[in-house]
Design an enzyme around this catalytic site. Structure first.
Site, PDB file in Angstrom:
ATOM      1  CB  CYS A 111       2.601   9.930  -4.169  1.00  0.00           C
ATOM      2  SG  CYS A 111       1.866   8.745  -2.827  1.00  0.00           S
ATOM      3  CG  HIS A 228       3.456   7.085  -6.569  1.00  0.00           C
ATOM      4  ND1 HIS A 228       4.400   7.390  -5.428  1.00  0.00           N
ATOM      5  CD2 HIS A 228       2.345   6.753  -6.035  1.00  0.00           C
ATOM      6  CE1 HIS A 228       3.898   6.526  -4.647  1.00  0.00           C
ATOM      7  NE2 HIS A 228       2.894   6.986  -4.981  1.00  0.00           N
ATOM      8  CG  ASN A 258       3.841   4.487  -2.038  1.00  0.00           C
ATOM      9  OD1 ASN A 258       3.616   5.557  -1.865  1.00  0.00           O
ATOM     10  ND2 ASN A 258       2.060   5.038  -2.221  1.00  0.00           N
TER      11      ASN A 258
HETATM   12  N1  COA Z   1      -3.420  -8.840   3.687  1.00  0.00           N
HETATM   13  C1  COA Z   1      -3.708  -9.703   3.181  1.00  0.00           C
HETATM   14  N2  COA Z   1      -5.519  -9.966   3.062  1.00  0.00           N
HETATM   15  C2  COA Z   1      -5.595  -8.548   2.858  1.00  0.00           C
HETATM   16  C3  COA Z   1      -4.553  -7.309   2.947  1.00  0.00           C
HETATM   17  C4  COA Z   1      -3.787  -7.439   3.117  1.00  0.00           C
HETATM   18  N3  COA Z   1      -2.002  -6.712   3.579  1.00  0.00           N
HETATM   19  N4  COA Z   1      -5.047  -6.331   2.796  1.00  0.00           N
HETATM   20  C5  COA Z   1      -6.748  -6.779   2.158  1.00  0.00           C
HETATM   21  N5  COA Z   1      -6.235  -8.077   2.179  1.00  0.00           N
HETATM   22  C6  COA Z   1      -7.434  -8.622   1.883  1.00  0.00           C
HETATM   23  C7  COA Z   1      -8.716  -7.840   1.442  1.00  0.00           C
HETATM   24  O1  COA Z   1      -9.481  -7.391   3.293  1.00  0.00           O
HETATM   25  C8  COA Z   1      -9.573  -8.917   0.731  1.00  0.00           C
HETATM   26  O2  COA Z   1     -10.521  -9.813   1.803  1.00  0.00           O
HETATM   27  P1  COA Z   1     -11.755  -9.928   1.510  1.00  0.00           P
HETATM   28  O3  COA Z   1     -11.508 -10.080   0.128  1.00  0.00           O
HETATM   29  O4  COA Z   1     -12.143 -11.466   2.549  1.00  0.00           O
HETATM   30  O5  COA Z   1     -12.478  -8.638   1.524  1.00  0.00           O
HETATM   31  C9  COA Z   1      -8.359  -9.759   0.042  1.00  0.00           C
HETATM   32  O6  COA Z   1      -7.109  -9.319   0.292  1.00  0.00           O
HETATM   33  C10 COA Z   1      -8.473  -8.562  -0.956  1.00  0.00           C
HETATM   34  O7  COA Z   1      -8.687  -7.627  -1.542  1.00  0.00           O
HETATM   35  P2  COA Z   1      -8.179  -6.466  -2.472  1.00  0.00           P
HETATM   36  O8  COA Z   1      -8.886  -5.068  -1.859  1.00  0.00           O
HETATM   37  O9  COA Z   1      -9.380  -7.155  -3.280  1.00  0.00           O
HETATM   38  O10 COA Z   1      -6.811  -6.219  -2.895  1.00  0.00           O
HETATM   39  P3  COA Z   1      -6.241  -5.561  -4.065  1.00  0.00           P
HETATM   40  O11 COA Z   1      -5.975  -6.629  -4.970  1.00  0.00           O
HETATM   41  O12 COA Z   1      -7.491  -4.968  -4.907  1.00  0.00           O
HETATM   42  O13 COA Z   1      -5.096  -5.405  -3.426  1.00  0.00           O
HETATM   43  C11 COA Z   1      -4.011  -3.400  -2.908  1.00  0.00           C
HETATM   44  C12 COA Z   1      -5.483  -4.528  -2.505  1.00  0.00           C
HETATM   45  C13 COA Z   1      -4.326  -2.403  -1.044  1.00  0.00           C
HETATM   46  C14 COA Z   1      -2.858  -3.765  -2.385  1.00  0.00           C
HETATM   47  C15 COA Z   1      -4.376  -2.585  -3.703  1.00  0.00           C
HETATM   48  O14 COA Z   1      -6.052  -2.160  -3.948  1.00  0.00           O
HETATM   49  C16 COA Z   1      -3.372  -1.552  -4.125  1.00  0.00           C
HETATM   50  O15 COA Z   1      -2.527  -1.274  -3.924  1.00  0.00           O
HETATM   51  N6  COA Z   1      -4.105  -0.680  -3.862  1.00  0.00           N
HETATM   52  C17 COA Z   1      -3.910   1.038  -3.980  1.00  0.00           C
HETATM   53  C18 COA Z   1      -3.130   1.483  -3.457  1.00  0.00           C
HETATM   54  C19 COA Z   1      -2.044   2.870  -3.929  1.00  0.00           C
HETATM   55  O16 COA Z   1      -1.109   2.784  -5.137  1.00  0.00           O
HETATM   56  N7  COA Z   1      -2.190   3.258  -3.365  1.00  0.00           N
HETATM   57  C20 COA Z   1      -1.680   4.557  -3.217  1.00  0.00           C
HETATM   58  C21 COA Z   1      -1.642   5.439  -4.379  1.00  0.00           C
HETATM   59  S1  COA Z   1      -0.855   6.821  -4.072  1.00  0.00           S
END
Ligand code: COA
Length: 302
Positions: A111, A228, A258
């Site tokens: 990215c 990004h 993304n």
């Molecule tokens: N729908 C519903 N629930 C979801 C889900 C979805 N699409 N994806 C994950 N969950 C659940 C998880 O399983 C977790 O459940 P649990 O508590 O029972 O285990 C809960 O939601 C919370 O998950 P968590 O990982 O804490 O959520 P979050 O607030 O961190 O959001 C992301 C997850 C992936 C959106 C976030 O971590 C993120 O954006 N990370 C960076 C990703 C990124 O930018 N990547 C590319 C970089 S270049």
């Protein structure tokens, strides 16, 4: 270095949060609240990183109004070119009938790819020379639509810019740190969302702070940050840490999600075409992502 023209392309097909909620255990409400994403564009079978790159590049060349025989450098950033060889950049040279006495190569910095390409072009260009730089991705081909942790985040698209030599300096910083635990791509994208979130906020904050200082601006002087488009909460957290208004961050991730290396140039093109960037503005472009990598560039728009 000067950015003379920009372009972008997105597939017509749209994947909504509602559609995703029929594929995995998720909901529109969760996705919007946790990411800010509403839709992403998904390539059809006859579309590829090359076809999208071509469309974006043609728009950028048109906007820059530069004769193609002046192009000396083509750099494409992508992790989703269909072939290991030829590179996207070589196929762009062929398809757009660019001169043959050029350097053309691809960059894999995930990215951060477009920022790496911009920095590389700015270091290589000489007087009266121009570069075409492109970020293009079909992430839908490497997204596991059974994995709700990743499939709600990614989309397809391309963005491009034509860069010209200028005595106006740009100020940059970059980072690379080998790590295949937080974000890795084999057949599919695998990601530790929490760890990447933390890394992203830190990389973005450090990058923006560093280039702003290098450019002799204060954070309060910054008119626009085009970074990004991974997650609205990442951008909001970085803005908060830097003590600047989130309004200063250009946002279009609600529509595209993304798009990895395509994300910064797609956002930049939209900012330029919608009149949100103009001459004299102090602009920072920033990327972060797999590798791990990050990079930022500060410039006065001219
Ligand atoms: N729908 C519903 N629930 C979801 C889900 C979805 N699409 N994806 C994950 N969950 C659940 C998880 O399983 C977790 O459940 P649990 O508590 O029972 O285990 C809960 O939601 C919370 O998950 P968590 O990982 O804490 O959520 P979050 O607030 O961190 O959001 C992301 C997850 C992936 C959106 C976030 O971590 C993120 O954006 N990370 C960076 C990703 C990124 O930018 N990547 C590319 C970089 S270049």
């Amino acid at each position: 270095m000067r950015i003379l023209g920009t372009g972008s392309a997105a597939p017509v097909n749209i994947l909504t949060n509602q559609m995703l909620s029929n594929m995995v255990d998720t909901s529109d409400e969760w996705i919007v609240e946790r990411t800010g994403i509403h839709t992403r564009h998904i390539a059809a079978d006859n579309e590829s990183a090359l076809t999208l790159a071509r469309q974006a590049a043609m728009q950028a060349l048109d906007a820059a109004d530069v004769q193609i025989d002046k192009i000396k450098l083509v750099i494409c950033a992508s992790v989703t070119n269909e072939l290991r060889c030829p590179s996207l950049a070589c196929n762009i040279q062929r398809d757009l009938e660019l001169p043959e006495d050029i350097l053309a190569f691809d960059i894999n910095a995930a990215c951060s790819g477009f920022i790496y390409a911009l920095i590389t072009a700015s270091e290589l260009l000489k007087e009266n020379e121009y570069a075409l730089i492109i970020g293009s991705e079909v992430l839908s081909r490497i997204t596991d639509y059974r994995d709700r942790n990743t499939c709600v985040l990614f989309g397809d698209g391309a963005g491009a810019a034509v860069i010209g030599f200028s005595t106006n300096p740009i100020h940059w910083t970059a980072m690379a740190k080998g790590d295949d635990q937080k974000l890795r791509i084999d057949d599919y994208i695998h990601m530790d969302g929490h760890a990447v979130f933390k890394f992203a906020v830190e990389a973005l904050t450090n990058g923006i702070r560093t280039v702003t200082e290098k450019a002799g601006f204060t954070l309060a002087d910054l008119d626009l940050v085009v970074c990004h488009q991974a997650n609205e909460r990442i951008l909001a957290s970085a803005a908060k840490r830097l003590g600047i208004s989130p309004d200063r961050f250009f946002l279009n991730l609600a529509k595209y999600g993304n798009t990895s290396a395509a994300s910064v140039p797609m956002a930049l093109d939209e900012a330029v075409r919608s009149g949100q960037i103009h001459k004299g503005m102090r602009v920072v472009l920033a990327g972060f992502g797999g590798g791990l990598t990050s990079g930022a560039v500060a410039m006065e728009w001219s």
